[in-house]
Design an enzyme around this catalytic site. Structure first.
Site, mmCIF file in Angstrom:
data_model
loop_
_atom_site.group_PDB
_atom_site.id
_atom_site.type_symbol
_atom_site.label_atom_id
_atom_site.label_comp_id
_atom_site.label_asym_id
_atom_site.label_seq_id
_atom_site.Cartn_x
_atom_site.Cartn_y
_atom_site.Cartn_z
ATOM 1 N N ASN A 74 1.187 -1.041 -0.432
ATOM 2 C CA ASN A 74 -0.013 -0.056 0.122
ATOM 3 C C ASN A 74 0.465 0.919 0.044
ATOM 4 O O ASN A 74 1.763 1.843 0.769
ATOM 5 C CB ASN A 74 -1.243 -0.660 1.579
ATOM 6 N N ARG B 85 -3.815 -2.641 -3.199
ATOM 7 C CA ARG B 85 -4.589 -1.619 -3.018
ATOM 8 C C ARG B 85 -4.577 -0.197 -4.301
ATOM 9 O O ARG B 85 -3.410 -0.142 -4.553
ATOM 10 C CB ARG B 85 -4.538 -1.003 -2.085
ATOM 11 N N ASP C 46 -10.371 -0.567 -4.839
ATOM 12 C CA ASP C 46 -10.881 0.010 -3.647
ATOM 13 C C ASP C 46 -11.772 0.690 -4.215
ATOM 14 O O ASP C 46 -12.653 1.507 -3.238
ATOM 15 C CB ASP C 46 -9.785 1.557 -3.655
ATOM 16 N N LEU D 77 -11.879 8.657 7.886
ATOM 17 C CA LEU D 77 -11.171 9.800 8.481
ATOM 18 C C LEU D 77 -10.201 10.075 8.786
ATOM 19 O O LEU D 77 -9.696 10.020 9.108
ATOM 20 C CB LEU D 77 -11.754 10.880 9.175
ATOM 21 N N GLY E 69 -6.743 11.191 3.000
ATOM 22 C CA GLY E 69 -8.581 10.957 2.185
ATOM 23 C C GLY E 69 -9.367 10.741 3.183
ATOM 24 O O GLY E 69 -9.451 9.905 4.027
ATOM 25 N N ASP F 38 -2.692 18.369 8.167
ATOM 26 C CA ASP F 38 -2.264 17.039 8.990
ATOM 27 C C ASP F 38 -2.744 17.580 10.806
ATOM 28 O O ASP F 38 -2.754 18.695 10.725
ATOM 29 C CB ASP F 38 -0.839 17.512 9.696
ATOM 30 N N ARG G 138 -3.266 16.622 13.372
ATOM 31 C CA ARG G 138 -2.640 16.489 14.719
ATOM 32 C C ARG G 138 -1.814 18.406 14.805
ATOM 33 O O ARG G 138 -1.755 19.144 15.660
ATOM 34 C CB ARG G 138 -1.096 16.335 14.637
ATOM 35 N N GLY H 189 -7.016 7.126 10.081
ATOM 36 C CA GLY H 189 -6.436 8.622 11.056
ATOM 37 C C GLY H 189 -6.518 9.044 11.998
ATOM 38 O O GLY H 189 -6.573 9.307 13.095
ATOM 39 N N ASN I 64 -8.213 8.735 16.373
ATOM 40 C CA ASN I 64 -7.608 9.402 17.559
ATOM 41 C C ASN I 64 -8.238 10.718 17.150
ATOM 42 O O ASN I 64 -7.561 11.538 18.539
ATOM 43 C CB ASN I 64 -5.734 9.741 16.364
HETATM 44 P P1 ADP Z 1 -3.950 8.214 4.647
HETATM 45 O O1 ADP Z 1 -5.259 9.181 4.070
HETATM 46 O O2 ADP Z 1 -3.249 8.487 4.005
HETATM 47 O O3 ADP Z 1 -3.931 6.320 4.690
HETATM 48 P P2 ADP Z 1 -4.347 8.188 7.925
HETATM 49 O O4 ADP Z 1 -5.797 7.122 7.806
HETATM 50 O O5 ADP Z 1 -3.107 7.136 8.207
HETATM 51 O O6 ADP Z 1 -4.319 8.199 6.369
HETATM 52 O O7 ADP Z 1 -5.022 9.420 8.673
HETATM 53 C C1 ADP Z 1 -4.724 10.550 8.571
HETATM 54 C C2 ADP Z 1 -4.105 11.152 9.529
HETATM 55 O O8 ADP Z 1 -4.597 11.311 11.113
HETATM 56 C C3 ADP Z 1 -4.031 12.830 9.373
HETATM 57 O O9 ADP Z 1 -4.589 13.971 9.855
HETATM 58 C C4 ADP Z 1 -3.515 13.020 10.973
HETATM 59 O O10 ADP Z 1 -3.596 14.137 11.519
HETATM 60 C C5 ADP Z 1 -4.415 12.217 11.897
HETATM 61 N N1 ADP Z 1 -3.590 11.543 13.186
HETATM 62 C C6 ADP Z 1 -2.953 10.488 13.372
HETATM 63 N N2 ADP Z 1 -3.115 10.714 14.781
HETATM 64 C C7 ADP Z 1 -3.773 11.578 15.084
HETATM 65 C C8 ADP Z 1 -3.806 11.917 16.561
HETATM 66 N N3 ADP Z 1 -3.302 11.111 17.277
HETATM 67 N N4 ADP Z 1 -4.739 12.711 16.574
HETATM 68 C C9 ADP Z 1 -5.317 13.709 15.636
HETATM 69 N N5 ADP Z 1 -5.577 13.144 14.455
HETATM 70 C C10 ADP Z 1 -4.143 11.874 14.119
#
Ligand code: ADP
Length: 406
Positions: free
Chosen positions: A10, A91, A148, A203, A206, A284, A286, A332, A336
């Protein structure tokens, strides 16, 4: 089928994530997972963990490009220290009308992916590149592409058909939907108690949402491309088409050719918009939370806009599903970001979505709604690699043969 090591790949813009499963009749056992991250930098990361989370490889190599990074993974998997793969699953994010199924990777299908690369410019070219490299680096090993969008094959015509002249529909312009492997993994994990009326909000960087009835997809927010739907990290989501035309005219005034103008518009809509565009700070979540905590107004607006599109989309799926039994957050941010979940659900109480703040104060899998909430709200991490392994096993069992010219 006897047990075989299956490699799942991936790839993102700066990373290649992978896992190896032992898979056979009914058996799925994760052996390793790993990643090369920081592609394009002098000091990247290359790690592999076993199923218990013990780090077996932890290096910081120079990763000048994707080719070097992938060869590093292939060399290690061939070294004898790990299970060399007997099959590889990818994927595949691609809107090509002929590539909406799970299928054997061949040079011809990679060519077809590349023909449609502009419909998912952040995903399709990288995926096609990795598939081509995998055929070279693992000679004789069958490669399979898992679409996908396959999960969205049950979307009704009224959802897939776009309100455009028939000549463009004939070119394949329709709602395709993405994050299907993630949605399928949520349904898979909910078995045998899959609720009749389910909404999943994926969420991540993407972001998209799907309405699922009895395990079958009924509607989804993304359209022909992963640029549409709700707001994402760097993508616009749905905007008034007149806005894109207005911006295109602005760009065209300073560009030499129509292709150049289209390229600039594509970069705007996919790489510079969304959370990044509104906050002018970061895609991001965070970073945005940290900025909000010190009073950054633009970061607050970006997250409010993100939440608003999500709440609106969830609400819009109620009539189609005739109500709702369960809402699942994944990805992500969904897994989180406690505040995002609370902020989205705060406006959905009238629809029976009521969070328990104490239960919501968690990262990872949990039920987060109040005891008697009409809609159960859950957090469930996706298990995309497992779903890809399932499809690879099915395709191997069906003995999908490559085309004679492969
Ligand atoms: P992708 O689409 O690249 O697979 P992910 O599912 O890994 O993305 O999600 C990435 C997003 O998740 C980013 O915006 C990141 O800030 C957010 N994220 C990851 N860990 C945390 C956290 N502990 N608190 C808030 N947001 C988080």
């Amino acid at each position: 089928m006897s047990s075989l090591p299956v490699l799942v790949l991936n790839s993102g813009s700066s990373s290649i994530k992978f896992s190896i499963y032992e898979a056979g009749n009914g058996e799925r056992r994760k052996l390793y997972e790993g990643a090369v991250d920081g592609i394009g930098t002098e000091q990247g990361k290359f790690w592999i963990k076993d199923a218990e989370g013990n780090k077996l490889v932890d290096r910081s190599p120079a990763l000048p490009n994707r080719s070097v990074a992938f060869k590093m993974v292939a060399d290690l998997l061939h070294s004898g220290d790990f299970h060399a793969p007997a099959a590889i699953g990818h994927r595949m994010v691609c809107a090509a009308p002929t590539l909406q199924d799970n299928l054997r990777v061949t040079p011809q299908m990679i060519d077809e992916m590349e023909r449609f690369k502009n419909l998912a410019p952040l995903h399709t070219p990288i995926g096609a590149y990795i598939m081509r490299e995998a055929l070279q680096l693992f000679p004789g090993v069958p490669n399979f592409a898992c679409s996908d969008s396959y999960f969205h094959r049950t979307l009704p015509e009224v959802v897939t058909h776009m309100p455009i002249p028939a000549e463009y529909s004939a070119l394949g312009v329709r709602r395709v939907g993405f994050h299907g492997i993630s949605y399928e993994s949520i349904v898979y994990q909910l078995q045998p108690n899959v609720p009749e009326r389910l909404i999943v909000a994926h969420l991540g960087n993407g972001a998209s949402i799907a309405a699922i009835r009895n395990g079958r997809c009924l509607d989804t927010s993304m359209g022909l491309t992963p640029t549409g739907g709700i707001v994402s990290g760097t993508r616009t989501g749905d905007v008034d088409p007149g806005v894109l035309l207005f911006i295109l005219r602005q760009i065209a005034e300073n560009t030499a050719s129509a292709t150049e103008a289209a390229d600039q518009l594509e970069a705007m809509a996919n790489k510079k918009a969304g959370l990044l565009g509104v906050s002018e700070l970061s895609n991001d979540m965070r970073d945005l939370r940290s900025a909000i905590n010190i009073g950054n107004r633009e970061a607050r607006l970006a997250v409010d806009k993100f939440n608003w599109t999500i709440a609106k989309c969830i609400g819009s799926f109620f009539p189609e599903l005739d109500g709702l039994d369960m809402l699942v957050f994944t990805g992500g941010i969904g897994e989180n970001d406690i505040a995002v979940r609370a902020e989205i659900c705060a406006g959905l109480g009238a629809l029976g979505i009521v969070l328990d703040p104490a239960k919501n104060n968690i990262r990872g899998e949990a039920v987060i709604s109040v005891e008697n909430s009409p809609v159960t709200v859950r957090v469930i991490p996706p298990a995309e690699d497992l779903i890809i392994v399932n499809h690879v096993v099915d395709l191997l069992a069906a003995q999908v043969e490559p085309t004679p010219s492969e």
